[in-house]
Scaffold this motif. Structure first.
Motif, PDB file in Angstrom:
ATOM      1  N   VAL A 127       2.010  -1.543   1.630  1.00 38.79           N
ATOM      2  CA  VAL A 127       0.745  -1.505   0.767  1.00 38.79           C
ATOM      3  C   VAL A 127       1.027  -1.590  -0.614  1.00 38.79           C
ATOM      4  O   VAL A 127       2.200  -1.179  -1.112  1.00 38.79           O
ATOM      5  CB  VAL A 127       0.184  -0.167   1.060  1.00 38.79           C
ATOM      6  N   TYR A 164      -5.510   3.487   6.534  1.00 41.37           N
ATOM      7  CA  TYR A 164      -5.661   3.086   7.853  1.00 41.37           C
ATOM      8  C   TYR A 164      -7.289   2.506   8.044  1.00 41.37           C
ATOM      9  O   TYR A 164      -7.351   1.404   8.729  1.00 41.37           O
ATOM     10  CB  TYR A 164      -5.413   4.013   8.950  1.00 41.37           C
ATOM     11  N   LYS A 167      -7.201  -0.663   6.369  1.00 37.66           N
ATOM     12  CA  LYS A 167      -6.544  -1.893   7.152  1.00 37.66           C
ATOM     13  C   LYS A 167      -7.538  -2.422   8.295  1.00 37.66           C
ATOM     14  O   LYS A 167      -7.449  -3.733   8.749  1.00 37.66           O
ATOM     15  CB  LYS A 167      -5.520  -1.369   8.107  1.00 37.66           C
ATOM     16  N   HIS A 168      -8.540  -1.528   8.540  1.00 38.61           N
ATOM     17  CA  HIS A 168      -9.632  -2.039   9.550  1.00 38.61           C
ATOM     18  C   HIS A 168     -10.927  -2.358   8.747  1.00 38.61           C
ATOM     19  O   HIS A 168     -12.039  -1.906   9.318  1.00 38.61           O
ATOM     20  CB  HIS A 168      -9.730  -1.173  10.700  1.00 38.61           C
TER      21      HIS A 168
END
Length: 228
Positions: A127, A164, A167-168
């Motif tokens: 990241v 996270y 990321k989605h």
């Protein structure tokens, strides 16, 4: 967080040895002797970073299984195992989309090296130090979420969850997916912890109505973060 690897291998002796060795190398291995047990997982969140598939398996061979996986999860990294090192198998695997190929019995150290090389090529880069999220800026090194109205010092777990979710972004993610990947367990208490962390993130981003973490009853969360 350990890399989750899907292992499809019908040979119980070889599968046991392979699983134990890879776990000693700090991988999280989900081993299936019957490839048919993997099929129902394909339409789920499929929480694996790569797959290791034996070519010769009953009911569904490794090549057929690979096609099924790649149909649902494009560019999913795959490594094929085979007891025979014939040219036709190598070409078939490469045409399907294999990232690598190794003949059994294989040297465990060579297999681990091949796995790590695949992961280096296929996993997303680390990241960025600074991440823009709507009206906010996240300093991932300092765990600092900044906004014109003030700064918030995040905990490590809060930032892990936020990254996270990012990321989605622009998708729906199940509770089980989050719990299995971040907490590596799924019970009542960790579920309640997740709810607390989600509430905190909503509060942190309350100054930007474009940041949305919407709960979907019985499913999980719909994520929509403006990042441009």
């Amino acid at each position: 967080m350990k890399t989750k690897i899907l292992l499809a291998e019908d040979d119980s002796d070889f599968g046991t040895i392979l699983k134990q060795y890879l776990e000693l190398e700090d991988f999280d291995i989900s081993w299936y002797q019957n490839p048919e047990d993997i099929v129902p997982l394909l339409s789920t969140d499929f929480p694996f970073q790569m797959g290791i598939l034996d070519v010769m398996m009953p009911n569904i061979d490794g090549f057929s299984l690979a096609k099924m996986i790649l149909k649902e999860h494009i560019n999913f990294p795959l490594l094929f195992l085979t007891a025979k090192n014939q040219k036709i198998d190598r070409l078939t695997g490469l045409k399907i989309g294999a990232d690598d190929y190794i003949a059994k019995p294989c040297d465990p150290e060579e297999l681990v090296l091949r796995i790590r090389n695949i992961l280096k090529r296929t996993l997303p880069p680390m990241v960025e130090p600074m991440v823009k999220i709507g009206a906010y800026a996240l300093d991932t090194q300092k765990l600092l979420l900044s906004h014109p109205n003030g700064n918030i010092r995040m905990t490590v777990r809060e930032q892990e969850l936020l990254l996270y979710l990012l990321k989605h972004n622009h998708s729906t993610i199940t509770r089980n997916n989050i719990l299995d990947n971040l907490w590596e367990t799924n019970d009542y208490f960790t579920g309640r912890s997740l709810d607390v962390f989600i509430s905190r993130l909503r509060k942190y981003f309350s100054n930007d109505p474009e940041v949305k973490i919407q709960s979907l009853r019985g499913i999980g969360f719909e994520i929509d973060f403006p990042t441009n």
